[in-house]
Design a protein around this motif. Structure first.
Motif, short mmCIF file in Angstrom:
data_model
loop_
_atom_site.label_atom_id
_atom_site.label_comp_id
_atom_site.label_asym_id
_atom_site.label_seq_id
_atom_site.Cartn_x
_atom_site.Cartn_y
_atom_site.Cartn_z
N LEU A 53 59.35 -9.80 47.67
CA LEU A 53 60.53 -9.02 48.22
C LEU A 53 61.53 -8.29 47.73
O LEU A 53 62.03 -6.91 48.41
N ASN A 54 62.07 -8.65 46.69
CA ASN A 54 63.42 -7.83 46.10
C ASN A 54 63.10 -6.29 45.20
O ASN A 54 63.27 -5.92 45.18
N GLU A 55 61.89 -6.60 45.06
CA GLU A 55 61.39 -5.01 44.84
C GLU A 55 61.32 -4.23 46.10
O GLU A 55 60.58 -3.07 45.60
N TYR A 56 61.43 -4.38 47.25
CA TYR A 56 61.75 -3.19 48.15
C TYR A 56 63.02 -2.98 48.49
O TYR A 56 63.55 -2.39 49.52
N SER A 70 66.02 -16.56 51.70
CA SER A 70 65.93 -18.09 51.58
C SER A 70 64.90 -17.80 49.67
O SER A 70 63.92 -16.76 50.12
N ASN A 71 66.40 -18.60 48.83
CA ASN A 71 65.18 -18.99 48.03
C ASN A 71 64.25 -19.69 47.79
O ASN A 71 63.15 -19.59 46.62
N GLU A 72 63.57 -20.02 48.84
CA GLU A 72 62.52 -20.64 48.55
C GLU A 72 61.31 -20.47 48.44
O GLU A 72 60.53 -21.03 48.12
N PHE A 73 61.67 -19.40 48.98
CA PHE A 73 59.78 -18.34 48.58
C PHE A 73 59.94 -17.62 47.49
O PHE A 73 60.77 -16.49 47.25
N GLU A 74 58.78 -17.54 46.05
CA GLU A 74 58.90 -16.69 44.99
C GLU A 74 58.96 -15.76 45.61
O GLU A 74 58.58 -14.40 44.59
N ASN A 75 57.57 -15.57 46.28
CA ASN A 75 56.90 -14.23 46.64
C ASN A 75 56.51 -13.85 47.90
O ASN A 75 56.13 -15.20 48.48
N LEU A 76 55.28 -12.79 47.90
CA LEU A 76 54.78 -12.28 49.37
C LEU A 76 54.15 -13.38 49.95
O LEU A 76 53.76 -13.79 51.01
#
Length: 318
Positions: A265-268, A229-235
């Motif tokens: 999350l995309n850093e994972y 979901s793009n609703e969440f920008e970061n952890l």
């Protein structure tokens, strides 16, 4: 070159090969999983159960053993609300009981559930999916709980404070589906002044994309397309959404999780080769488990709240 140096170089090469073998294995597993999902058999509704089993096996490969994965369950809360049937539920049953279990009939308390998964094959009705989502979102964790911790007895509810890092939880909502399903996950709604978007509010969608054979070209292998979901920008956003569902009710007396705000999350995501091809299943393993660690179910189980709910329903019986 000394023998010791040669030995160290050989060890490095072997280690590198082992790591790359693991990456390649994830790619092969994803491709094999997609082939199984598209396997055709003429047995009516049983094909849906068969595909649910394949998705279940995928989650079993990556979910820690503290969690149990059950097929075809209902989820209940301490207000007496019951979800629609959930294809797959991932939950922690170390400290939280089944509310009811007899053979294949299973009712789980919302407090135990970390992930709910809806599996769709060849038909996807947006209205049905939205109703399924709403039935999950209506369930709320209760907070009349007490337990012995290492240092002291902890009690929540009835005037006692909730844990500032976890006031009210919710499960991750995942939709697994096949690419032949004809549905827009996101629809545009045009009004006079602006274009709004109406979205199915799943946290994660996993699309199985069939192998594509193109004449005169190399076939495109089957793959999994995993979207968060793009609703969440970061952890931090994920942490607050999963652990503080009703943030306003606690008047800001929560741990905001600020240490997580610069982690995305995309850093994972794991990439391979010059084209930086994402290794979807390996990346999902790391991403999902990071979210589970942030959620870290279960919340303290509110036995008293469920006792009160059952007593209330019994008193209502004529």
């Amino acid at each position: 070159m000394s023998e010791k140096k040669k030995e160290l170089d050989n060890k490095k090469e072997l280690d590198k090969k082992t790591i790359l073998d693991i990456v390649n294995n994830y790619q092969d597993n994803a491709e094999a999983l997609v082939k199984e999902l598209y396997f055709k058999v003429e047995h009516g509704s049983t094909i849906g159960t068969y595909r649910e089993g394949i998705w279940k096996e995928m989650f079993e490969q990556i979910i820690p053993k503290k969690f149990v994965i059950e097929q075809s369950v209902f989820i209940i809360d301490a207000k007496g609300r019951v979800s629609k049937e959930v294809d797959l539920a991932i939950f922690d049953n170390n400290f939280t009981p089944y509310i009811f279990r007899y053979k294949n009939l299973k009712f789980l308390p919302i407090e135990a559930v970390a992930v709910v998964v809806e599996c769709k094959s060849t038909s996807m009705n947006k209205k049905v999916l939205q109703e399924w989502e709403m039935a999950i979102k209506e369930l709320k964790t209760a907070n009349k709980a007490c337990a012995r911790m290492a240092a002291k007895i902890v009690r929540t509810g009835d005037g006692f404070a909730a844990t500032p890092t976890q006031t009210a939880t919710r499960p991750l909502r995942i939709l697994c589906y096949l690419s032949e399903d004809k549905i827009k996950i996101e629809d545009e709604i045009k009004s006079e002044n602006k274009t709004e978007r109406e979205c199915l509010n799943f946290d994660i969608t996993i699309q199985a994309i069939k192998e594509k054979k193109i004449e005169g070209k190399k076939a495109e292998k089957g793959r999994l397309k995993i979207t968060f979901s793009n609703e969440f920008e970061n952890l931090q956003d994920w942490y607050k959404s999963l652990n503080h569902v009703d943030e306003a009710a606690y008047e800001g007396k929560i741990d905001e999780g600020e240490v997580l705000q610069n982690i995305k999350l995309n850093e994972y995501t794991v990439h391979k080769g010059k084209n930086k091809e994402p290794i979807s299943l390996l990346s999902f393993n790391l991403q999902l488990n990071q979210l589970l660690v942030i959620l870290n179910n279960p919340v303290l189980f509110p036995n008293k709240s469920y006792a009160e709910m059952f007593n209330d329903k019994c008193r209502e019986e004529k």
